[in-house]
Design a protein around this motif. Structure first.
Motif, mmCIF file in Angstrom:
data_model
loop_
_atom_site.group_PDB
_atom_site.id
_atom_site.type_symbol
_atom_site.label_atom_id
_atom_site.label_comp_id
_atom_site.label_asym_id
_atom_site.label_seq_id
_atom_site.Cartn_x
_atom_site.Cartn_y
_atom_site.Cartn_z
ATOM 1 N N PHE A 1 0.867 -1.178 0.000
ATOM 2 C CA PHE A 1 0.000 0.000 0.000
ATOM 3 C C PHE A 1 0.898 1.219 0.000
ATOM 4 C CE2 PHE A 1 -0.227 -2.070 4.286
ATOM 5 C CZ PHE A 1 0.709 -1.283 4.941
ATOM 6 N N LEU A 2 0.292 2.390 -0.178
ATOM 7 C CA LEU A 2 1.089 3.615 -0.200
ATOM 8 C C LEU A 2 1.591 3.950 1.199
ATOM 9 C CD1 LEU A 2 -0.900 5.893 -2.690
ATOM 10 C CD2 LEU A 2 1.043 4.378 -3.149
ATOM 11 N N PHE A 3 0.662 4.247 2.117
ATOM 12 C CA PHE A 3 1.050 4.728 3.445
ATOM 13 C C PHE A 3 0.147 4.115 4.513
ATOM 14 C CE2 PHE A 3 1.360 8.202 0.299
ATOM 15 C CZ PHE A 3 2.740 8.284 0.197
ATOM 16 N N PRO A 4 0.727 3.671 5.627
ATOM 17 C CA PRO A 4 -0.078 3.116 6.713
ATOM 18 C C PRO A 4 -0.284 4.073 7.881
ATOM 19 C CG PRO A 4 2.196 2.476 7.017
ATOM 20 C CD PRO A 4 2.155 3.369 5.782
ATOM 21 N N TYR A 5 0.249 5.289 7.804
ATOM 22 C CA TYR A 5 0.506 6.082 9.003
ATOM 23 C C TYR A 5 -0.726 6.646 9.684
ATOM 24 C CZ TYR A 5 4.955 5.633 6.656
ATOM 25 O OH TYR A 5 6.055 5.123 6.005
ATOM 26 N N PRO B 1 5.878 10.978 2.819
ATOM 27 C CA PRO B 1 6.179 11.765 1.622
ATOM 28 C C PRO B 1 6.200 13.265 1.817
ATOM 29 C CG PRO B 1 3.864 11.288 1.653
ATOM 30 C CD PRO B 1 4.431 10.709 2.942
ATOM 31 N N GLY B 2 6.090 13.739 3.070
ATOM 32 C CA GLY B 2 5.871 15.163 3.266
ATOM 33 C C GLY B 2 4.379 15.435 3.324
ATOM 34 N N ASP B 3 3.972 16.620 2.910
ATOM 35 C CA ASP B 3 2.565 17.011 2.969
ATOM 36 C C ASP B 3 1.858 16.560 1.692
ATOM 37 O OD1 ASP B 3 0.091 18.178 3.254
ATOM 38 O OD2 ASP B 3 0.868 20.096 3.979
ATOM 39 N N TRP B 4 1.336 15.339 1.708
ATOM 40 C CA TRP B 4 0.704 14.758 0.519
ATOM 41 C C TRP B 4 -0.516 15.579 0.092
ATOM 42 C CZ3 TRP B 4 2.315 10.668 -2.451
ATOM 43 C CH2 TRP B 4 1.395 10.118 -3.352
ATOM 44 N N ALA B 5 -1.325 16.007 1.062
ATOM 45 C CA ALA B 5 -2.536 16.758 0.734
ATOM 46 C C ALA B 5 -2.218 18.073 0.036
ATOM 47 C CB ALA B 5 -3.344 17.018 2.007
ATOM 48 N N ALA B 6 -1.050 18.643 0.320
ATOM 49 C CA ALA B 6 -0.629 19.900 -0.301
ATOM 50 C C ALA B 6 0.100 19.683 -1.622
ATOM 51 C CB ALA B 6 0.257 20.689 0.654
ATOM 52 N N GLY B 7 0.222 18.417 -2.047
ATOM 53 C CA GLY B 7 0.852 18.122 -3.325
ATOM 54 C C GLY B 7 2.273 17.631 -3.255
ATOM 55 N N LEU C 1 11.424 5.050 -1.143
ATOM 56 C CA LEU C 1 11.817 6.426 -0.853
ATOM 57 C C LEU C 1 11.436 7.301 -2.036
ATOM 58 C CD1 LEU C 1 13.383 8.559 0.829
ATOM 59 C CD2 LEU C 1 15.462 7.791 -0.353
ATOM 60 N N MET C 2 10.453 8.183 -1.842
ATOM 61 C CA MET C 2 9.985 9.037 -2.928
ATOM 62 C C MET C 2 10.887 10.250 -3.112
ATOM 63 S SD MET C 2 5.824 8.914 -2.626
ATOM 64 C CE MET C 2 5.666 9.462 -4.338
ATOM 65 N N ALA C 3 11.103 10.614 -4.369
ATOM 66 C CA ALA C 3 12.056 11.662 -4.713
ATOM 67 C C ALA C 3 11.564 13.045 -4.346
ATOM 68 C CB ALA C 3 12.356 11.607 -6.219
ATOM 69 N N GLY C 4 10.336 13.381 -4.755
ATOM 70 C CA GLY C 4 9.811 14.718 -4.549
ATOM 71 C C GLY C 4 9.678 15.494 -5.851
ATOM 72 N N ILE C 5 8.955 16.586 -5.763
ATOM 73 C CA ILE C 5 8.774 17.513 -6.884
ATOM 74 C C ILE C 5 9.515 18.802 -6.524
ATOM 75 C CG2 ILE C 5 7.105 18.815 -8.251
ATOM 76 C CD1 ILE C 5 5.050 16.636 -7.591
ATOM 77 N N PRO C 6 10.654 19.048 -7.137
ATOM 78 C CA PRO C 6 11.489 20.176 -6.728
ATOM 79 C C PRO C 6 11.039 21.495 -7.360
ATOM 80 C CG PRO C 6 12.570 18.981 -8.485
ATOM 81 C CD PRO C 6 11.303 18.215 -8.172
#
Length: 264
Positions: free
Chosen positions: A34-38, A63-69, A104-109
Motif C-alpha cells: 500500500f502507499l502509506f499506513p501512518y 512523503p511530506g505534505d501529501w494533501a498539499a501536493g 523512498l519518494m524523490a519529490g517535486i522540486p
C-alpha cells in the motif's frame, strides 16, 4: 510463477482499509502493499496483516505534505531532518509488519534549483536512509514515475535511478520497476528489464494507458511475467492498478497465477 501482492490503496476499495487484507487473502493473494499506513495505529495494521496470513511486500516512507501536493522530499535540500524523522516512524511499522522493502519518494522540486544539486541531495539522502534501514535487513527502493501522472517528479527514467543508486554507494538500495510508468516514459520493457534485473528490488504492474487491470491493454503482461520467471526474479509483483469495477470482478487476468476472482 510471479508472486503477486495486492495494492490495498487502489484495490479492494469496496472495503474499509483494514478489511482489505482479509478480502485480498480470500482471493488468493499471499502478499500486499500500500502507499502509506501512518493514519492507522501500527498494531491495527499488523493485526489485519498477520490475521489474514499475508506478507507485507512494500510501503512508502512518509512523503511530506501529501494533501498539499508533496510527493516525497529525498531530492529537496534542507528537508533532511524531516526525512530521517519519517524514516524512524516508518521503521516502527516495517518492523511490526516484517516488511522487507521501503520506497523512498524523490519529490517535486522547485524549478529554480539546479539538477546537479537535486541529484546530489537525493543520492546523499538515499545513502543515509539505506544506512538506517540496513540493521533491519530492509531494502530501500526508488521508483521512476511518469511525468503524465506526476508532473515535475524528479525521478522518471530507469537509467537515472541506476545512476542515483550507484552514486549513493548504498548496497541495500535498488530500483522499483513499475512497468506502467516505464512503458509511458520509455517503452522497450523486456530489454530494460533484462538490462537491470540484478538491480530490481520490486516490480509493479498496471494496464497502459488507463492504469486498470493488466490485461486488454497495450502491454503483453503474460510475456513479461514469463520473462520475470526466466530471469529468476524472486521478489513481489505489486498490483498497483485501479480496478474498472469491483476488484473481485476484474481478477480473471490473474487466474493462471492462482488468484481467484469472480470474472475477467
Amino acid at each position: 510463477m510471479p508472486r503477486f501482492a495486492a495494492n490495498l490503496s487502489m484495490m479492494f476499495n469496496e472495503h474499509a482499509f483494514l478489511d482489505r487484507f482479509a478480502a485480498a487473502a480470500v482471493c488468493g493473494f499471499k502478499g500486499v502493499e500500500f502507499l502509506f499506513p501512518y493514519e492507522f495505529p501500527v498494531d491495527e495494521v499488523a493485526g489485519a496483516l498477520h490475521g489474514a496470513g499475508l506478507s507485507q511486500a512494500l510501503f512508502n516512507l512518509p512523503p511530506g505534505d501529501w494533501a498539499a501536493g508533496e510527493r516525497g522530499m529525498a531530492c529537496l535540500p534542507g528537508r533532511e531532518k524531516e526525512l530521517m524523522d519519517g524514516v524512524e516512524k516508518a521503521l516502527r511499522y516495517a518492523e511490526a509488519l516484517r516488511c522487507p522493502t521501503l520506497h523512498l519518494m524523490a519529490g517535486i522540486p522547485p524549478a529554480d534549483l539546479p539538477r546537479e544539486q537535486l541529484e546530489a541531495t537525493y543520492a546523499a539522502n538515499l545513502a543515509e536512509v539505506a544506512k538506517a534501514c540496513a540493521p533491519l535487513g530492509i531494502t530501500v527502493v526508488i521508483e521512476p514515475i511518469n511525468q503524465r501522472d506526476m508532473p515535475g517528479y524528479f525521478l522518471s527514467w530507469q537509467d537515472q535511478a541506476r545512476r542515483l543508486i550507484e552514486r549513493s554507494g548504498a548496497k541495500n538500495a535498488k530500483v522499483q520497476m513499475d512497468f506502467y510508468h516505464c512503458q509511458i516514459m520509455e517503452g522497450d520493457l523486456t530489454r530494460r528489464l533484462q538490462a537491470q534485473i540484478d538491480q530490481v528490488g520490486h516490480v509493479q504492474v498496471a494496464g497502459v494507458p488507463d492504469r486498470h487491470e493488466p490485461h486488454d491493454c497495450e502491454v503483453n503482461f503474460p510475456h513479461l511475467f514469463a520473462e520475470l520467471d526466466r530471469l529468476g526474479y524472486a521478489g513481489w509483483v505489486g498490483c498497483e492498478y485501479r480496478p474498472r469495477g469491483r476488484t473481485e470482478d476484474g481478477l480473471g487476468w490473474a487466474a493462471p497465477y492462482g488468484i481467484r476472482g469472480t470474472g475477467a
